[in-house]
Design a protein around this motif. Structure first.
Motif, PDB file in Angstrom:
ATOM      1  N   SER A  31      -1.858 -14.979   6.538  1.00  0.00           N
ATOM      2  CA  SER A  31      -3.084 -14.735   7.306  1.00  0.00           C
ATOM      3  C   SER A  31      -3.647 -13.351   7.002  1.00  0.00           C
ATOM      4  CB  SER A  31      -2.822 -14.872   8.814  1.00  0.00           C
ATOM      5  OG  SER A  31      -2.491 -16.184   9.147  1.00  0.00           O
ATOM      6  N   ILE A  32      -2.774 -12.369   6.893  1.00  0.00           N
ATOM      7  CA  ILE A  32      -3.219 -11.008   6.568  1.00  0.00           C
ATOM      8  C   ILE A  32      -3.804 -10.955   5.164  1.00  0.00           C
ATOM      9  CG2 ILE A  32      -2.402  -8.649   6.131  1.00  0.00           C
ATOM     10  CD1 ILE A  32      -0.403  -9.105   8.460  1.00  0.00           C
ATOM     11  N   THR A  33      -3.163 -11.619   4.217  1.00  0.00           N
ATOM     12  CA  THR A  33      -3.661 -11.656   2.840  1.00  0.00           C
ATOM     13  C   THR A  33      -5.035 -12.310   2.780  1.00  0.00           C
ATOM     14  OG1 THR A  33      -1.404 -11.736   1.987  1.00  0.00           O
ATOM     15  CG2 THR A  33      -3.152 -12.475   0.499  1.00  0.00           C
ATOM     16  N   GLN A  34      -5.185 -13.414   3.492  1.00  0.00           N
ATOM     17  CA  GLN A  34      -6.479 -14.101   3.532  1.00  0.00           C
ATOM     18  C   GLN A  34      -7.532 -13.227   4.196  1.00  0.00           C
ATOM     19  OE1 GLN A  34      -6.397 -17.912   5.477  1.00  0.00           O
ATOM     20  NE2 GLN A  34      -8.533 -18.332   5.006  1.00  0.00           N
ATOM     21  N   TRP A  35      -7.152 -12.534   5.249  1.00  0.00           N
ATOM     22  CA  TRP A  35      -8.100 -11.638   5.927  1.00  0.00           C
ATOM     23  C   TRP A  35      -8.594 -10.561   4.958  1.00  0.00           C
ATOM     24  CZ3 TRP A  35     -11.181 -10.835   9.939  1.00  0.00           C
ATOM     25  CH2 TRP A  35     -11.640  -9.537  10.168  1.00  0.00           C
ATOM     26  N   LYS A  36      -7.656  -9.932   4.240  1.00  0.00           N
ATOM     27  CA  LYS A  36      -8.033  -8.876   3.290  1.00  0.00           C
ATOM     28  C   LYS A  36      -8.981  -9.405   2.220  1.00  0.00           C
ATOM     29  CE  LYS A  36      -3.621  -6.822   3.072  1.00  0.00           C
ATOM     30  NZ  LYS A  36      -2.623  -6.114   2.285  1.00  0.00           N
ATOM     31  N   ALA A  37      -8.714 -10.606   1.720  1.00  0.00           N
ATOM     32  CA  ALA A  37      -9.563 -11.194   0.679  1.00  0.00           C
ATOM     33  C   ALA A  37     -10.965 -11.509   1.206  1.00  0.00           C
ATOM     34  CB  ALA A  37      -8.913 -12.463   0.129  1.00  0.00           C
ATOM     35  N   ASN A  38     -11.058 -11.995   2.428  1.00  0.00           N
ATOM     36  CA  ASN A  38     -12.357 -12.394   2.993  1.00  0.00           C
ATOM     37  C   ASN A  38     -13.113 -11.245   3.634  1.00  0.00           C
ATOM     38  OD1 ASN A  38     -11.898 -15.042   2.230  1.00  0.00           O
ATOM     39  ND2 ASN A  38     -11.088 -15.638   4.213  1.00  0.00           N
ATOM     40  N   ASN A  39     -12.423 -10.176   3.972  1.00  0.00           N
ATOM     41  CA  ASN A  39     -13.051  -9.058   4.688  1.00  0.00           C
ATOM     42  C   ASN A  39     -12.688  -7.731   4.037  1.00  0.00           C
ATOM     43  OD1 ASN A  39     -14.091 -10.501   7.322  1.00  0.00           O
ATOM     44  ND2 ASN A  39     -12.042 -11.284   6.931  1.00  0.00           N
ATOM     45  N   PRO A  40     -13.060  -7.521   2.772  1.00  0.00           N
ATOM     46  CA  PRO A  40     -12.626  -6.308   2.073  1.00  0.00           C
ATOM     47  C   PRO A  40     -13.215  -5.028   2.659  1.00  0.00           C
ATOM     48  CG  PRO A  40     -14.237  -7.512   0.769  1.00  0.00           C
ATOM     49  CD  PRO A  40     -13.896  -8.378   1.936  1.00  0.00           C
ATOM     50  N   ASP A  41     -14.320  -5.138   3.417  1.00  0.00           N
ATOM     51  CA  ASP A  41     -14.957  -3.944   3.976  1.00  0.00           C
ATOM     52  C   ASP A  41     -14.351  -3.498   5.304  1.00  0.00           C
ATOM     53  OD1 ASP A  41     -16.716  -4.021   1.828  1.00  0.00           O
ATOM     54  OD2 ASP A  41     -18.163  -5.262   2.901  1.00  0.00           O
ATOM     55  N   VAL A  42     -13.407  -4.279   5.836  1.00  0.00           N
ATOM     56  CA  VAL A  42     -12.816  -3.949   7.133  1.00  0.00           C
ATOM     57  C   VAL A  42     -11.377  -3.490   6.914  1.00  0.00           C
ATOM     58  CG1 VAL A  42     -12.238  -4.822   9.421  1.00  0.00           C
ATOM     59  CG2 VAL A  42     -14.280  -5.679   8.251  1.00  0.00           C
ATOM     60  N   PRO A  43     -11.056  -2.265   7.319  1.00  0.00           N
ATOM     61  CA  PRO A  43      -9.670  -1.784   7.152  1.00  0.00           C
ATOM     62  C   PRO A  43      -8.684  -2.654   7.927  1.00  0.00           C
ATOM     63  CG  PRO A  43     -11.142   0.007   7.829  1.00  0.00           C
ATOM     64  CD  PRO A  43     -11.921  -1.262   7.927  1.00  0.00           C
ATOM     65  N   LEU A  44      -7.517  -2.792   7.395  1.00  0.00           N
ATOM     66  CA  LEU A  44      -6.486  -3.626   8.005  1.00  0.00           C
ATOM     67  C   LEU A  44      -6.126  -3.145   9.415  1.00  0.00           C
ATOM     68  CD1 LEU A  44      -4.856  -6.119   7.372  1.00  0.00           C
ATOM     69  CD2 LEU A  44      -3.092  -4.663   6.409  1.00  0.00           C
ATOM     70  N   ARG A  45      -6.229  -1.853   9.658  1.00  0.00           N
ATOM     71  CA  ARG A  45      -5.901  -1.322  10.988  1.00  0.00           C
ATOM     72  C   ARG A  45      -6.899  -1.816  12.047  1.00  0.00           C
ATOM     73  NH1 ARG A  45      -8.310   2.743   8.310  1.00  0.00           N
ATOM     74  NH2 ARG A  45     -10.056   3.781   9.316  1.00  0.00           N
ATOM     75  N   GLN A  46      -8.047  -2.346  11.620  1.00  0.00           N
ATOM     76  CA  GLN A  46      -9.035  -2.879  12.556  1.00  0.00           C
ATOM     77  C   GLN A  46      -8.917  -4.392  12.722  1.00  0.00           C
ATOM     78  OE1 GLN A  46     -12.915  -1.557  11.307  1.00  0.00           O
ATOM     79  NE2 GLN A  46     -12.444   0.580  11.710  1.00  0.00           N
ATOM     80  N   LEU A  47      -7.872  -4.978  12.155  1.00  0.00           N
ATOM     81  CA  LEU A  47      -7.645  -6.413  12.271  1.00  0.00           C
ATOM     82  C   LEU A  47      -7.022  -6.714  13.636  1.00  0.00           C
ATOM     83  CD1 LEU A  47      -7.337  -9.338  11.269  1.00  0.00           C
ATOM     84  CD2 LEU A  47      -5.257  -8.618  10.080  1.00  0.00           C
ATOM     85  N   PRO A  48      -7.757  -7.373  14.531  1.00  0.00           N
ATOM     86  CA  PRO A  48      -7.194  -7.715  15.843  1.00  0.00           C
ATOM     87  C   PRO A  48      -6.076  -8.752  15.701  1.00  0.00           C
ATOM     88  CG  PRO A  48      -9.583  -7.753  15.908  1.00  0.00           C
ATOM     89  CD  PRO A  48      -9.178  -7.666  14.464  1.00  0.00           C
TER      90      PRO A  48
END
Length: 190
Positions: free
Chosen positions: A97-114
């Motif tokens: 899920s984190i990998t997919q999030w990074k791929a789909n949302n490259p402009d959002v830092p991981l620390r801002q992932l709820p």
């Protein structure tokens, strides 16, 4: 023989009482709150879109995404595996899920992932996300649709519901209602 007759009479009486009770409760619910009694269904004209009570999968990155569902949003069987945080299957699903999030949302830092965007609910059918989860997706949606981020922020704000009775739960955003409103906005890119 007397015992059998009493048992049969009692069984019939209980079946009738249960039927009367069910009809009464259904009638009261239909009269008092028909929208909720019928599953809180959302229509576009005569076309059924979905229920505001059951999460759905939105596969297009142009739309807000809901929580992870370990049952692929299959409402026929709600539930989720009760894995411990150290379970290898759970760790793999979260990492995916984190990998997919990074791929789909490259402009959002991981620390801002709820956390609710990478964790599933107990039913696997949660229709809501936190306002922070909705806001975290705005850069992606704005980039893909051309809708200004400020307009998307306002849309999220308009669709944020408060705590139940002002006390219970947390603020939340219904993903289906939010995406219906999003689909009505004119996009600048196609």
């Amino acid at each position: 023989m007397k015992t059998i007759i009493i048992t049969v009479r009692t069984s019939i009486l209980l079946m009738v009482l249960i039927l009367v009770y069910q009809l009464a409760v259904t009638g009261i619910a239909q009269a008092a709150m028909p929208h909720k009694a019928n599953g809180s269904l959302i229509y576009d004209g005569k076309k059924l879109i979905g229920s505001e009570l059951i999460g759905q999968s939105f596969t297009s990155p142009r739309y807000f995404q809901g929580r992870v569902s370990s049952i692929d949003y299959n409402a026929a069987s709600s539930g989720t595996p009760n894995y411990a945080p150290s379970n290898p299957d759970m760790l793999k699903r979260v990492q995916d899920s984190i990998t997919q999030w990074k791929a789909n949302n490259p402009d959002v830092p991981l620390r801002q992932l709820p956390i609710d965007l990478i964790s599933n609910s107990g039913s696997g059918l949660d229709p809501d996300i936190s306002p922070a989860s909705a806001r975290a997706q705005i850069p992606r949606i704005s980039s893909l649709t051309g809708i200004p981020a400020e307009q998307l922020e306002q849309l999220v704000k308009e669709h944020t519901a408060g705590r139940d009775l002002g006390l219970f739960g947390e603020e939340h955003v219904n993903v289906l209602k939010l995406n219906i409103a999003l689909s009505k906005l004119p996009a600048n890119k196609h």
